[in-house]
Motif scaffolding. Sequence first.
Motif, PDB file in Angstrom:
ATOM      1  N   ALA A  43       0.854  -1.183   0.000  1.00  0.00           N
ATOM      2  CA  ALA A  43       0.000   0.000   0.000  1.00  0.00           C
ATOM      3  C   ALA A  43       0.892   1.235   0.000  1.00  0.00           C
ATOM      4  O   ALA A  43       1.968   1.228   0.612  1.00  0.00           O
ATOM      5  N   THR A  44       0.453   2.290  -0.696  1.00  0.00           N
ATOM      6  CA  THR A  44       1.258   3.509  -0.795  1.00  0.00           C
ATOM      7  C   THR A  44       0.387   4.718  -0.513  1.00  0.00           C
ATOM      8  O   THR A  44      -0.737   4.826  -1.036  1.00  0.00           O
ATOM      9  N   HIS A  45       0.899   5.626   0.319  1.00  0.00           N
ATOM     10  CA  HIS A  45       0.207   6.877   0.616  1.00  0.00           C
ATOM     11  C   HIS A  45       1.219   8.005   0.600  1.00  0.00           C
ATOM     12  O   HIS A  45       2.145   8.035   1.408  1.00  0.00           O
ATOM     13  N   GLU A  46       1.070   8.899  -0.355  1.00  0.00           N
ATOM     14  CA  GLU A  46       1.972  10.041  -0.517  1.00  0.00           C
ATOM     15  C   GLU A  46       3.437   9.594  -0.603  1.00  0.00           C
ATOM     16  O   GLU A  46       4.328  10.195  -0.016  1.00  0.00           O
ATOM     17  N   GLY A  47       3.658   8.517  -1.340  1.00  0.00           N
ATOM     18  CA  GLY A  47       5.011   8.021  -1.541  1.00  0.00           C
ATOM     19  C   GLY A  47       5.551   7.144  -0.426  1.00  0.00           C
ATOM     20  O   GLY A  47       6.657   6.604  -0.543  1.00  0.00           O
ATOM     21  N   LEU A  48       4.811   6.994   0.653  1.00  0.00           N
ATOM     22  CA  LEU A  48       5.234   6.152   1.782  1.00  0.00           C
ATOM     23  C   LEU A  48       4.608   4.772   1.611  1.00  0.00           C
ATOM     24  O   LEU A  48       3.385   4.631   1.578  1.00  0.00           O
ATOM     25  N   VAL A  49       5.450   3.756   1.504  1.00  0.00           N
ATOM     26  CA  VAL A  49       5.012   2.394   1.204  1.00  0.00           C
ATOM     27  C   VAL A  49       4.895   1.579   2.483  1.00  0.00           C
ATOM     28  O   VAL A  49       5.775   1.639   3.355  1.00  0.00           O
ATOM     29  N   THR A  50       3.824   0.818   2.589  1.00  0.00           N
ATOM     30  CA  THR A  50       3.640  -0.116   3.697  1.00  0.00           C
ATOM     31  C   THR A  50       3.589  -1.530   3.141  1.00  0.00           C
ATOM     32  O   THR A  50       2.791  -1.823   2.241  1.00  0.00           O
ATOM     33  N   LEU A  51       4.465  -2.388   3.649  1.00  0.00           N
ATOM     34  CA  LEU A  51       4.502  -3.795   3.246  1.00  0.00           C
ATOM     35  C   LEU A  51       3.952  -4.656   4.365  1.00  0.00           C
ATOM     36  O   LEU A  51       4.372  -4.528   5.524  1.00  0.00           O
ATOM     37  N   THR A  52       3.028  -5.534   4.035  1.00  0.00           N
ATOM     38  CA  THR A  52       2.473  -6.479   5.000  1.00  0.00           C
ATOM     39  C   THR A  52       2.429  -7.856   4.357  1.00  0.00           C
ATOM     40  O   THR A  52       2.647  -8.012   3.157  1.00  0.00           O
ATOM     41  N   GLY A  53       2.145  -8.854   5.178  1.00  0.00           N
ATOM     42  CA  GLY A  53       2.057 -10.216   4.670  1.00  0.00           C
ATOM     43  C   GLY A  53       3.098 -11.115   5.282  1.00  0.00           C
ATOM     44  O   GLY A  53       3.534 -10.899   6.423  1.00  0.00           O
ATOM     45  N   PHE A  54       3.533 -12.135   4.487  1.00  0.00           N
ATOM     46  CA  PHE A  54       4.407 -13.162   5.035  1.00  0.00           C
ATOM     47  C   PHE A  54       5.475 -13.560   4.013  1.00  0.00           C
ATOM     48  O   PHE A  54       5.264 -13.499   2.804  1.00  0.00           O
ATOM     49  N   THR A  55       6.615 -13.977   4.526  1.00  0.00           N
ATOM     50  CA  THR A  55       7.621 -14.670   3.726  1.00  0.00           C
ATOM     51  C   THR A  55       8.044 -15.906   4.516  1.00  0.00           C
ATOM     52  O   THR A  55       7.689 -16.048   5.689  1.00  0.00           O
ATOM     53  N   ASP A  56       8.829 -16.764   3.881  1.00  0.00           N
ATOM     54  CA  ASP A  56       9.256 -17.969   4.595  1.00  0.00           C
ATOM     55  C   ASP A  56      10.697 -17.874   5.099  1.00  0.00           C
ATOM     56  O   ASP A  56      11.224 -18.846   5.628  1.00  0.00           O
ATOM     57  N   ASN A  57      11.332 -16.702   4.944  1.00  0.00           N
ATOM     58  CA  ASN A  57      12.675 -16.545   5.505  1.00  0.00           C
ATOM     59  C   ASN A  57      13.016 -15.059   5.639  1.00  0.00           C
ATOM     60  O   ASN A  57      12.408 -14.199   4.999  1.00  0.00           O
ATOM     61  N   LEU A  58      13.999 -14.765   6.464  1.00  0.00           N
ATOM     62  CA  LEU A  58      14.383 -13.383   6.738  1.00  0.00           C
ATOM     63  C   LEU A  58      15.028 -12.707   5.537  1.00  0.00           C
ATOM     64  O   LEU A  58      14.879 -11.495   5.339  1.00  0.00           O
ATOM     65  N   LEU A  59      15.769 -13.474   4.721  1.00  0.00           N
ATOM     66  CA  LEU A  59      16.387 -12.878   3.544  1.00  0.00           C
ATOM     67  C   LEU A  59      15.331 -12.366   2.574  1.00  0.00           C
ATOM     68  O   LEU A  59      15.485 -11.289   1.982  1.00  0.00           O
ATOM     69  N   ALA A  60      14.259 -13.123   2.391  1.00  0.00           N
ATOM     70  CA  ALA A  60      13.195 -12.699   1.480  1.00  0.00           C
ATOM     71  C   ALA A  60      12.509 -11.446   2.003  1.00  0.00           C
ATOM     72  O   ALA A  60      12.139 -10.559   1.219  1.00  0.00           O
ATOM     73  N   ARG A  61      12.329 -11.346   3.311  1.00  0.00           N
ATOM     74  CA  ARG A  61      11.717 -10.136   3.873  1.00  0.00           C
ATOM     75  C   ARG A  61      12.594  -8.915   3.603  1.00  0.00           C
ATOM     76  O   ARG A  61      12.108  -7.878   3.159  1.00  0.00           O
ATOM     77  N   ARG A  62      13.899  -9.058   3.860  1.00  0.00           N
ATOM     78  CA  ARG A  62      14.801  -7.935   3.616  1.00  0.00           C
ATOM     79  C   ARG A  62      14.858  -7.604   2.133  1.00  0.00           C
ATOM     80  O   ARG A  62      14.924  -6.431   1.745  1.00  0.00           O
ATOM     81  N   ARG A  63      14.800  -8.619   1.297  1.00  0.00           N
ATOM     82  CA  ARG A  63      14.824  -8.401  -0.148  1.00  0.00           C
ATOM     83  C   ARG A  63      13.595  -7.614  -0.599  1.00  0.00           C
ATOM     84  O   ARG A  63      13.695  -6.696  -1.421  1.00  0.00           O
ATOM     85  N   ALA A  64      12.434  -7.945  -0.058  1.00  0.00           N
ATOM     86  CA  ALA A  64      11.208  -7.213  -0.400  1.00  0.00           C
ATOM     87  C   ALA A  64      11.330  -5.749   0.013  1.00  0.00           C
ATOM     88  O   ALA A  64      10.929  -4.838  -0.734  1.00  0.00           O
ATOM     89  N   GLU A  65      11.896  -5.502   1.184  1.00  0.00           N
ATOM     90  CA  GLU A  65      12.059  -4.134   1.663  1.00  0.00           C
ATOM     91  C   GLU A  65      13.025  -3.346   0.775  1.00  0.00           C
ATOM     92  O   GLU A  65      12.780  -2.176   0.454  1.00  0.00           O
ATOM     93  N   GLU A  66      14.120  -3.978   0.365  1.00  0.00           N
ATOM     94  CA  GLU A  66      15.106  -3.300  -0.482  1.00  0.00           C
ATOM     95  C   GLU A  66      14.536  -2.994  -1.860  1.00  0.00           C
ATOM     96  O   GLU A  66      14.834  -1.934  -2.442  1.00  0.00           O
ATOM     97  N   ILE A  67      13.728  -3.912  -2.400  1.00  0.00           N
ATOM     98  CA  ILE A  67      13.096  -3.663  -3.697  1.00  0.00           C
ATOM     99  C   ILE A  67      12.202  -2.440  -3.615  1.00  0.00           C
ATOM    100  O   ILE A  67      12.229  -1.558  -4.489  1.00  0.00           O
ATOM    101  N   ALA A  68      11.392  -2.358  -2.572  1.00  0.00           N
ATOM    102  CA  ALA A  68      10.490  -1.218  -2.413  1.00  0.00           C
ATOM    103  C   ALA A  68      11.260   0.082  -2.209  1.00  0.00           C
ATOM    104  O   ALA A  68      10.910   1.126  -2.781  1.00  0.00           O
TER     105      ALA A  68
END
Length: 496
Positions: A43-68
């Motif tokens: 979700a995005t509001h005025e350029g500020l992105v919020t990521l929610t949901g699930f991954t199966d490992n910590l690397l994937a979570r960090r990867r999603a954050e870096e992509i955003a």
Amino acid sequence: MTTPYLLIAPTSAETMADADITAAIERLFTTQRGMNEHLLDVATHEGLVTLTGFTDNLLARRRAEEIALAVRGVRGVTSTIAVRSLDLPDADLQRDVSGALADDPATGDYQVQCTVAGGVVTLTGMVQSWVEKQLVLRVLRGVRGVTTFVTEHLTIQEGEIVNSDEEITTQIRELLAWDIRVNSALVEVRTNEQVVYLTGTVGTATEKDYIINIAYQTGATRVDARDLFVAYWALGSELRREKFAPRANASIVNAVRVAIHRNPRVRCSETLVQALEGIVTLAGTVGDLRARQEAERDARLVVGVSDVHNLLKIRPERLVPDAEIRQAILAALARDPYVGHFYFTVRVSQGQATVHGQVGSAFERERAGDVATGASGVLAVANLVAEPTEARFAELSAAQPGHPDPDFALAGRIRQRHFWSAGLHDQDIEVEVSQGCATLTGTVDTWPERQQAALNAYEAGARNVNNHLRVLAPAVTAAPEPQAPKPLELHADAHC
């Protein structure tokens, strides 16, 4: 009609609409191997992105954050992504996290202990600096089954040398001036009682993240960046012009030495640095292959460096038997969250490792080679892991019914990734695709952007990438030379 992998560019290049940013991030997630986009919400509001949901490992979570963070128009990212991993027995996960720290050449002698309960790793002990603590966490993120950390009892040693507020501020300014990844021309730094306050404007959310990390590396106990804003206009090339001006050879040498000294993997090595017209030569010895690679990477991130000749030799502290190296590589591959479920064979001869196997993507192939590189005692890695590139290429092409020519569709996906990249959207990059192989030509401003352009092509589905991008040479007119950074006053280091 918009296809699943092609996003129509917004009509205005000056403002990115929230809906366009959200759609761009979601489409980037769909082509990320090792990440299940169906479990992630954006979700995005005025350029500020919020990521929610699930991954199966910590690397994937960090990867999603870096992509955003790296998407054009994003001003910040808030992530509440949870990690739901396989339920491994505590004893097995305890063995894996302990083995990961013990097998890593840098963390093997750290005074850090781990206890495991239900995927939660509690760390106790002491490290010498903030960067050492981050290295411990980075190593453990690469262990499948780990869902989160408890770090309250992993402390940083308070040595005799403690930087004053003035020293912290000065070091941050100097490090920012010499880091090619950030433009600090509009950033103000103030320190009070070891709390760093950052104000001003940067062009990307990724830059803001880098600046915060640099502040912590100098000894800050806390960093307040609430008034450091991300604005699209701050990406203007005229604001970055001074970053690309030529630097004196002696200043480049000193800055490279400081960059290497900041890296806990490299700083105790006997590294010699020379520079001539922006070309840096690294010589001497390091203790392991990962340290050799990271020394080169750190040098390439220094302002004024146009190329690096890496002549570093690997001299492990002890001679590691080939059988021990082989077992360490196999164990590391087995516990990795991305490639742990694949079967590999490893041969080692006189420290030279060869890895065979088959994985599902180029990303997983590169991941297998990277994991093998981190083993103690390994001198070189030949990555002969195969991937079913024909099937992957067909899979991505089949998702483009409006584009019967798969090469045309792939080129479009790569261009769209470059368009939505905060660092690449205004670079002079040409993309050509033939039989699934992408060729990149043109120029970029920095070495990290050259790397990112190739990575984007792989992630878009390219079977292979011929990266002919050139990094722009510094401008002829020199800007005022920033003060060369002084070696950081680190806490007494028991590992050197």
